[in-house]
Design a protein around this motif. Structure first.
Motif, PDB file in Angstrom:
ATOM      1  N   LEU A 121       1.184  -1.260   0.114  1.00 59.28           N
ATOM      2  CA  LEU A 121      -0.134  -0.146   0.401  1.00 59.28           C
ATOM      3  C   LEU A 121       1.312   1.205  -0.085  1.00 59.28           C
ATOM      4  O   LEU A 121       2.247   1.336   0.637  1.00 59.28           O
ATOM      5  N   GLY A 122       0.310   2.130  -0.377  1.00 53.80           N
ATOM      6  CA  GLY A 122       0.877   3.676  -1.029  1.00 53.80           C
ATOM      7  C   GLY A 122       0.674   4.380   0.131  1.00 53.80           C
ATOM      8  O   GLY A 122      -0.346   4.298   0.363  1.00 53.80           O
ATOM      9  N   ASP A 123       1.525   5.371   0.598  1.00 49.90           N
ATOM     10  CA  ASP A 123       0.717   6.701   1.003  1.00 49.90           C
ATOM     11  C   ASP A 123       0.364   7.220   0.671  1.00 49.90           C
ATOM     12  O   ASP A 123       0.848   8.301  -0.016  1.00 49.90           O
ATOM     13  N   PRO A 124      -1.202   7.712   0.801  1.00 49.50           N
ATOM     14  CA  PRO A 124      -2.010   8.580   0.105  1.00 49.50           C
ATOM     15  C   PRO A 124      -1.344  10.146   0.524  1.00 49.50           C
ATOM     16  O   PRO A 124      -2.112  11.117  -0.287  1.00 49.50           O
ATOM     17  N   GLU A 125      -0.491  10.132   1.681  1.00 45.42           N
ATOM     18  CA  GLU A 125       0.373  11.480   1.271  1.00 45.42           C
ATOM     19  C   GLU A 125       1.326  11.979   0.404  1.00 45.42           C
ATOM     20  O   GLU A 125       1.768  13.386   1.019  1.00 45.42           O
ATOM     21  N   ASN A 126       1.717  11.069  -0.007  1.00 48.85           N
ATOM     22  CA  ASN A 126       2.851  11.401  -1.466  1.00 48.85           C
ATOM     23  C   ASN A 126       2.526  11.772  -2.478  1.00 48.85           C
ATOM     24  O   ASN A 126       1.888  11.253  -2.882  1.00 48.85           O
TER      25      ASN A 126
END
Length: 303
Positions: A121-126
């Motif tokens: 899962l990626g970081d939605p804040e990136n």
């Protein structure tokens, strides 16, 4: 015939654990990153920092846009089930099989006995990750592939294509090893063009990633001219400005060169498509062809 083992890190089990209990960065370090330790060693990112708070696989993951337990579980809680529903966890073996078959057909024996894949899962804040429709990948070290995803309507159907893209990188780098510190713009154009055309060849143009932009004739001609002048520039800081465009270059502290987002990916795609059209070669054959040959015979920069 290419035969190899594919090991998938059980990231879904890790994320379910994160929902049930408090999970710290060391659990992430051991369960999610230690299976990729060979890759991280190559990238000089130790499993543990050499000094407190120093550079390690957790910090490197965050820099890539991967969610880690240093951040709130609230950021990914609603993303776990959509990630599972993408079906990539049941389809990944088929992607490897179909991708490898293309190289078996041309007699290229991929010198890798085992591929270790990790779908994270990626970081939605990136910001950089989210600007590419919430997904990205890394396949720069043969034998290791990562996908990072913040599932959404755009990317959830494209993960097979993204995995094939990264597989192509793996194969390419068994033929021409990637030199992060000395890679040229021209090399990188070819690397990314090959990977995206390979994925398109397997899964169709409608599964193409957002990194290939739709330029009109004027912008395409302008971008090709800028690339022509800068294609011998070397080093990742130089290359990044050409590949990712001015917006990302500024965000990452690089000097902009006057290009739209993902310009290098777009021109690389056109270079490889032109090479295939001009030569009649397959994308698998192109993947094991020198960059300079591909650029020269594409004739993209001749005018």
């Amino acid at each position: 015939m290419n035969e190899f083992k594919v090991t998938l890190v059980d990231s879904l089990a890790f994320y379910q654990k994160c929902l049930r209990e408090s999970v710290d960065e060391n659990v992430f370090r051991y369960e999610m990153m230690q299976p990729l330790e060979g890759m991280w060693q190559y990238l000089n990112a130790p499993l543990f920092p050499k000094t407190p708070g120093g550079y390690d696989v957790v910090m490197a993951s965050e820099m890539m846009g991967i969610w880690t337990p240093r951040k709130s579980i609230d950021l990914i809680e609603s993303k776990i089930e959509p990630l599972r529903r993408t079906n990539i966890f049941s389809e990944y073996q088929q992607v490897f099989k179909e991708s490898a078959q293309r190289f078996s057909e041309i007699g290229y024996q991929i010198p890798v006995d085992e591929f270790i894949a990790n779908i994270l899962l990626g970081d939605p804040e990136n910001g950089v990750l989210m600007a590419s429709e919430g997904y990205s990948g890394f396949g720069g070290i043969p034998g290791y592939i990562m996908l990072l995803v913040v599932p959404n309507d755009f990317n959830q159907t494209r993960l097979k294509s993204a995995l094939a893209h990264e597989f192509n990188h793996n194969v390419r780098f068994t033929y021409e090893p990637f030199n992060h510190g000395d890679v040229s713009v021209e090399d990188y154009l070819v690397i990314e063009g090959l990977a995206e055309v390979f994925a398109e060849d397997l899964y169709g143009v409608d599964q193409r990633g957002p990194w290939v932009q739709e330029y009109d004739a004027e912008e395409l001609a302008y971008t090709i001219e800028v690339m022509k002048d800068g294609r011998e520039a070397r080093g990742f800081d130089q290359v990044s400005a050409y590949m990712y465009g001015d917006e990302v270059a500024k965000e990452q502290g690089y000097s902009p060169v006057g290009l739209s987002r993902n310009a290098g990916y777009t021109i690389g795609y056109h270079v490889v498509k032109a090479y295939l059209k001009n030569t009649g070669k397959t994308i698998a054959e192109a993947t094991v062809t020198p960059s300079k040959t591909i650029v020269k015979e594409s004739r993209i920069f001749d005018e």
